[in-house]
Write a protein that holds these residues in place. Structure first.
Motif, PDB file in Angstrom:
ATOM      1  N   GLY A 125       0.836  -1.195   0.000  1.00 50.94           N
ATOM      2  CA  GLY A 125       0.000   0.000   0.000  1.00 50.94           C
ATOM      3  C   GLY A 125       0.871   1.246   0.000  1.00 50.94           C
ATOM      4  N   ARG A 126       0.521   2.202   0.835  1.00 54.80           N
ATOM      5  CA  ARG A 126       1.274   3.451   0.897  1.00 54.80           C
ATOM      6  C   ARG A 126       2.693   3.173   1.390  1.00 54.80           C
ATOM      7  NH1 ARG A 126      -0.741   9.267   3.002  1.00 54.80           N
ATOM      8  NH2 ARG A 126       1.282  10.292   3.192  1.00 54.80           N
ATOM      9  N   PRO A 127       3.716   3.633   0.664  1.00 57.48           N
ATOM     10  CA  PRO A 127       5.098   3.370   1.065  1.00 57.48           C
ATOM     11  C   PRO A 127       5.501   4.197   2.275  1.00 57.48           C
ATOM     12  CG  PRO A 127       5.041   4.758  -0.881  1.00 57.48           C
ATOM     13  CD  PRO A 127       3.626   4.345  -0.621  1.00 57.48           C
ATOM     14  N   ALA A 128       6.584   3.789   2.900  1.00 55.52           N
ATOM     15  CA  ALA A 128       7.109   4.523   4.042  1.00 55.52           C
ATOM     16  C   ALA A 128       7.659   5.866   3.584  1.00 55.52           C
ATOM     17  CB  ALA A 128       8.209   3.719   4.719  1.00 55.52           C
ATOM     18  N   PRO A 129       7.621   6.899   4.435  1.00 55.33           N
ATOM     19  CA  PRO A 129       8.158   8.212   4.067  1.00 55.33           C
ATOM     20  C   PRO A 129       9.647   8.142   3.763  1.00 55.33           C
ATOM     21  CG  PRO A 129       6.830   8.348   6.066  1.00 55.33           C
ATOM     22  CD  PRO A 129       7.033   6.894   5.791  1.00 55.33           C
ATOM     23  N   GLU A 130      10.092   9.014   2.891  1.00 57.45           N
ATOM     24  CA  GLU A 130      11.524   9.097   2.589  1.00 57.45           C
ATOM     25  C   GLU A 130      12.291   9.521   3.850  1.00 57.45           C
ATOM     26  OE1 GLU A 130      13.275   8.428  -0.082  1.00 57.45           O
ATOM     27  OE2 GLU A 130      11.566   7.785  -1.288  1.00 57.45           O
ATOM     28  N   GLY A 131      13.474   8.944   4.019  1.00 56.87           N
ATOM     29  CA  GLY A 131      14.317   9.317   5.147  1.00 56.87           C
ATOM     30  C   GLY A 131      13.794   8.854   6.488  1.00 56.87           C
ATOM     31  N   LEU A 132      12.984   7.793   6.507  1.00 54.21           N
ATOM     32  CA  LEU A 132      12.427   7.269   7.760  1.00 54.21           C
ATOM     33  C   LEU A 132      13.554   6.832   8.693  1.00 54.21           C
ATOM     34  CD1 LEU A 132       9.845   6.329   9.318  1.00 54.21           C
ATOM     35  CD2 LEU A 132      10.169   4.097   8.195  1.00 54.21           C
ATOM     36  N   THR A 133      13.493   7.273   9.953  1.00 57.59           N
ATOM     37  CA  THR A 133      14.473   6.859  10.962  1.00 57.59           C
ATOM     38  C   THR A 133      13.849   5.800  11.862  1.00 57.59           C
ATOM     39  OG1 THR A 133      13.845   8.438  12.706  1.00 57.59           O
ATOM     40  CG2 THR A 133      15.297   9.244  10.946  1.00 57.59           C
ATOM     41  N   ASP A 134      14.626   5.356  12.879  1.00 55.35           N
ATOM     42  CA  ASP A 134      14.102   4.356  13.809  1.00 55.35           C
ATOM     43  C   ASP A 134      13.476   4.989  15.047  1.00 55.35           C
ATOM     44  OD1 ASP A 134      16.280   5.250  15.190  1.00 55.35           O
ATOM     45  OD2 ASP A 134      17.231   3.285  15.437  1.00 55.35           O
ATOM     46  N   SER A 135      13.139   6.264  14.967  1.00 59.74           N
ATOM     47  CA  SER A 135      12.423   6.921  16.055  1.00 59.74           C
ATOM     48  C   SER A 135      11.043   6.290  16.220  1.00 59.74           C
ATOM     49  CB  SER A 135      12.273   8.421  15.761  1.00 59.74           C
ATOM     50  OG  SER A 135      11.261   8.992  16.569  1.00 59.74           O
ATOM     51  N   PRO A 136      10.649   5.909  17.447  1.00 61.62           N
ATOM     52  CA  PRO A 136       9.321   5.309  17.640  1.00 61.62           C
ATOM     53  C   PRO A 136       8.195   6.177  17.106  1.00 61.62           C
ATOM     54  CG  PRO A 136      10.647   4.995  19.610  1.00 61.62           C
ATOM     55  CD  PRO A 136      11.432   5.892  18.706  1.00 61.62           C
ATOM     56  N   ALA A 137       8.305   7.490  17.275  1.00 64.60           N
ATOM     57  CA  ALA A 137       7.251   8.389  16.788  1.00 64.60           C
ATOM     58  C   ALA A 137       7.155   8.335  15.265  1.00 64.60           C
ATOM     59  CB  ALA A 137       7.517   9.813  17.261  1.00 64.60           C
ATOM     60  N   GLU A 138       8.290   8.309  14.586  1.00 60.25           N
ATOM     61  CA  GLU A 138       8.278   8.258  13.117  1.00 60.25           C
ATOM     62  C   GLU A 138       7.761   6.908  12.612  1.00 60.25           C
ATOM     63  OE1 GLU A 138      11.511   9.587  10.777  1.00 60.25           O
ATOM     64  OE2 GLU A 138      12.164  11.115  12.229  1.00 60.25           O
ATOM     65  N   LEU A 139       8.147   5.842  13.285  1.00 58.85           N
ATOM     66  CA  LEU A 139       7.678   4.520  12.883  1.00 58.85           C
ATOM     67  C   LEU A 139       6.164   4.406  13.062  1.00 58.85           C
ATOM     68  CD1 LEU A 139      10.490   2.298  14.462  1.00 58.85           C
ATOM     69  CD2 LEU A 139      10.196   2.880  12.043  1.00 58.85           C
ATOM     70  N   ALA A 140       5.666   4.920  14.192  1.00 59.61           N
ATOM     71  CA  ALA A 140       4.224   4.880  14.438  1.00 59.61           C
ATOM     72  C   ALA A 140       3.462   5.722  13.419  1.00 59.61           C
ATOM     73  CB  ALA A 140       3.922   5.349  15.859  1.00 59.61           C
ATOM     74  N   GLU A 141       4.004   6.884  13.075  1.00 55.05           N
ATOM     75  CA  GLU A 141       3.342   7.750  12.092  1.00 55.05           C
ATOM     76  C   GLU A 141       3.340   7.099  10.711  1.00 55.05           C
ATOM     77  OE1 GLU A 141       1.452  11.196  10.470  1.00 55.05           O
ATOM     78  OE2 GLU A 141       1.564  10.194  12.417  1.00 55.05           O
ATOM     79  N   ALA A 142       4.428   6.422  10.351  1.00 58.99           N
ATOM     80  CA  ALA A 142       4.471   5.725   9.064  1.00 58.99           C
ATOM     81  C   ALA A 142       3.405   4.635   9.012  1.00 58.99           C
ATOM     82  CB  ALA A 142       5.856   5.126   8.836  1.00 58.99           C
ATOM     83  N   ALA A 143       3.248   3.904  10.115  1.00 60.08           N
ATOM     84  CA  ALA A 143       2.224   2.859  10.171  1.00 60.08           C
ATOM     85  C   ALA A 143       0.829   3.470  10.109  1.00 60.08           C
ATOM     86  CB  ALA A 143       2.398   2.039  11.444  1.00 60.08           C
ATOM     87  N   ARG A 144       0.621   4.602  10.796  1.00 58.71           N
ATOM     88  CA  ARG A 144      -0.695   5.248  10.805  1.00 58.71           C
ATOM     89  C   ARG A 144      -1.101   5.676   9.397  1.00 58.71           C
ATOM     90  NH1 ARG A 144      -3.394   9.922  10.895  1.00 58.71           N
ATOM     91  NH2 ARG A 144      -1.527  11.117  10.353  1.00 58.71           N
TER      92      ARG A 144
END
Length: 496
Positions: free
Chosen positions: A178-197
């Motif tokens: 489906g929707r791909p992960a954002p460019e430059g995704l880091t391993d920050s929990p907040a960024e990972l959760a937002e990518a999943a959302r």
């Protein structure tokens, strides 16, 4: 039970491989220690925790004794509220029912709430074989699905993954689903959760069919209950037009008053919360097109070995389980071996007693599971419904070694002893004979004490597998009986 994980090696072999994985052990150690420390603090807040635990045990035992009556009452209540109840004797029948229901809607996609029952029957694989794609919406289940992995924990299926591994999975796999992960995704929990959302939001808004399990079913009203922490369950339960719930028959409770007990013990034992952030309850269907909830609701009541387990007077207590996972977080064996070594969607101590009863003990992996424990009893101490897991483990070990009568598919059968336990059977029979002849036992104890300097450090033959990971206890200088008689005589008490 589904054969999804069958074909794996026996637990000792799988665990031996797992303990060599230092990354896995580090992930497990950090996660389990954190969860159990928080749980202990949450439980300590309640002065009546012991009473709640006993109440939960009694409610579950009462329900299991009268399961036939409460299931009929549940069916009548669900039907009266606009739902349709289906009965599935095994995984194959449950998968066929769900597949037919999805096909009848004309859809080829479903969104799923985290569900142990659907994992147990291999529903995702069965739907895929019929051209239906199932999307997991729980964050941890999403990680497992995108990583083409298997769950390793009841509560946190991706507990064996660290943040860096999750980032890599999202970056490489999200685009294919489906929707791909954002460019430059880091391993920050907040960024990972937002990518999943962001990835899941489009699934929720598009889906016409939802599939879920349930933590509890209230017989008196036909209400189903799902507790979760992320809100994905609420989305799956309220947005799709058709909702299909697959639930084990043991999840029923008689009344709302009974439910109140478990809504206190489950959150504290699982996520160490006073109450789950999302506790969703629904009864039947919703007629208002603008209302929240399904227009069409189907409940699939799953047996799949549960009735057979209920026939076992000792083993049936495993059906009390409310899937809190507290036993996993305190188990020294699980902490070191991880969940995959158990070869089942139910890992840890509860899996070691539940899987061999649902699936039987004929396979190598299932025959080995009752031995995946040190019998330390920590699992029993934390269980919120007081399942005596060590007692059931010993009971199942006896079944593996000795065979005997069991119930399978509703029929009484006699199991043959499992292969590889002949030496164990011979040793236990010799011990039984010696203990029933006091003179022989006394002579053997004295002989062992007098020859203790010649005692080996490891056992020969089949016993080598046992002593390879344990130190043999040193033999005493004299048997206890002789010590007792001597010390009594020296103190003037005379022999006894």
């Amino acid at each position: 039970m589904s054969g999804t994980f069958l074909g794996m090696p026996a637990f000792p072999e799988a665990a031996r491989e797992a303990v060599r994985d230092t990354t896995l052990r580090g992930n497990l150690r950090h996660a389990t220690h954190t969860i159990r420390a928080k749980r202990a603090q949450a439980v300590a807040e309640l002065s009546d925790w012991a009473a709640l635990r006993e109440a939960g045990r009694q409610i579950k035992d009462h329900t299991l004794r009268h399961l036939d009556r409460y299931l009929v009452q549940l069916e009548e209540a669900v039907t009266a509220a606009g739902g349709v109840v289906h009965w599935a004797a095994d995984a194959e029948e449950a998968n066929r029912i769900v597949g037919d229901l999805v096909r009848a809607t004309g859809e080829s996609e479903v969104v799923k709430v985290k569900s142990m029952a659907t994992q147990e029957i291999g529903l995702n694989e069965a739907l895929r074989a019929r051209g239906i794609r199932a999307y997991e919406t729980d964050l941890a289940e999403l990680i497992v699905q995108l990583g083409r992995d298997r769950p390793s924990h009841i509560l946190v299926p991706a507990i064996h993954r660290n943040r860096g591994e999750i980032r890599d999975i999202f970056a490489s796999e999200m685009g294919d689903w489906g929707r791909p992960a954002p460019e430059g995704l880091t391993d920050s929990p907040a960024e990972l959760a937002e990518a999943a959302r962001l990835h899941l939001r489009e699934k929720f808004l598009r889906a016409k069919v939802g599939v879920c399990g349930a933590n509890f079913m209230v017989a008196e009203t036909g209400t189903l209950v799902v507790v979760e922490s992320e809100g994905n369950g609420r989305m799956c339960l309220t947005l799709p037009e058709t909702l299909i719930a697959v639930v084990g028959i043991e999840k029923v409770v008689p009344t709302w008053r009974d439910l109140e007990v478990f809504l206190q013990t489950l959150p504290r034992s699982s996520t160490a919360e006073r109450m789950n952030p999302y506790t969703s309850m629904w009864t039947g269907t919703v007629d208002d097109p603008d209302g929240d909830g399904p227009r069409s609701f189907h409940l699939v009541l799953l047996d799949n070995g549960r009735t057979d387990t209920l026939a076992d007077r000792v083993g049936r207590q495993a059906l009390r389980c409310i899937r809190c996972s507290a036993c996993l977080n305190v188990c020294p064996v699980y902490e070191r071996a991880g969940g995959h070594a158990y070869g089942s969607v139910y890992p840890g101590p509860i899996g070691a007693i539940l899987s061999p009863q649902l699936r039987g003990t004929r396979s190598e992996i299932d025959a080995s599971l009752p031995y995946a424990s040190s019998l330390c009893g920590a699992c029993y101490e934390v269980c919120p419904v007081a399942i005596d897991i060590p007692e059931v483990l010993v009971h199942l070990r006896e079944r593996v070694v000795e065979g005997g009568p069991v119930t399978r598919a509703g029929n009484k059968v006699v199991l043959r002893p499992a292969k590889g336990h002949a030496a164990e059977r011979a040793a236990m029979r010799a011990a039984r004979w010696a203990f029933s002849h006091p003179g022989v036992l006394r002579a053997g104890q004295r002989m062992a004490s007098r020859s203790r300097r010649f005692a080996p450090r490891t056992l020969p033959g089949p016993g080598r597998a046992w002593s390879a990971s344990r130190d043999l206890p040193p033999l005493p200088a004299e048997p206890f009986r002789d010590w007792w008689r001597r010390t009594r005589e020296e103190s003037g008490g005379g022999p006894r």
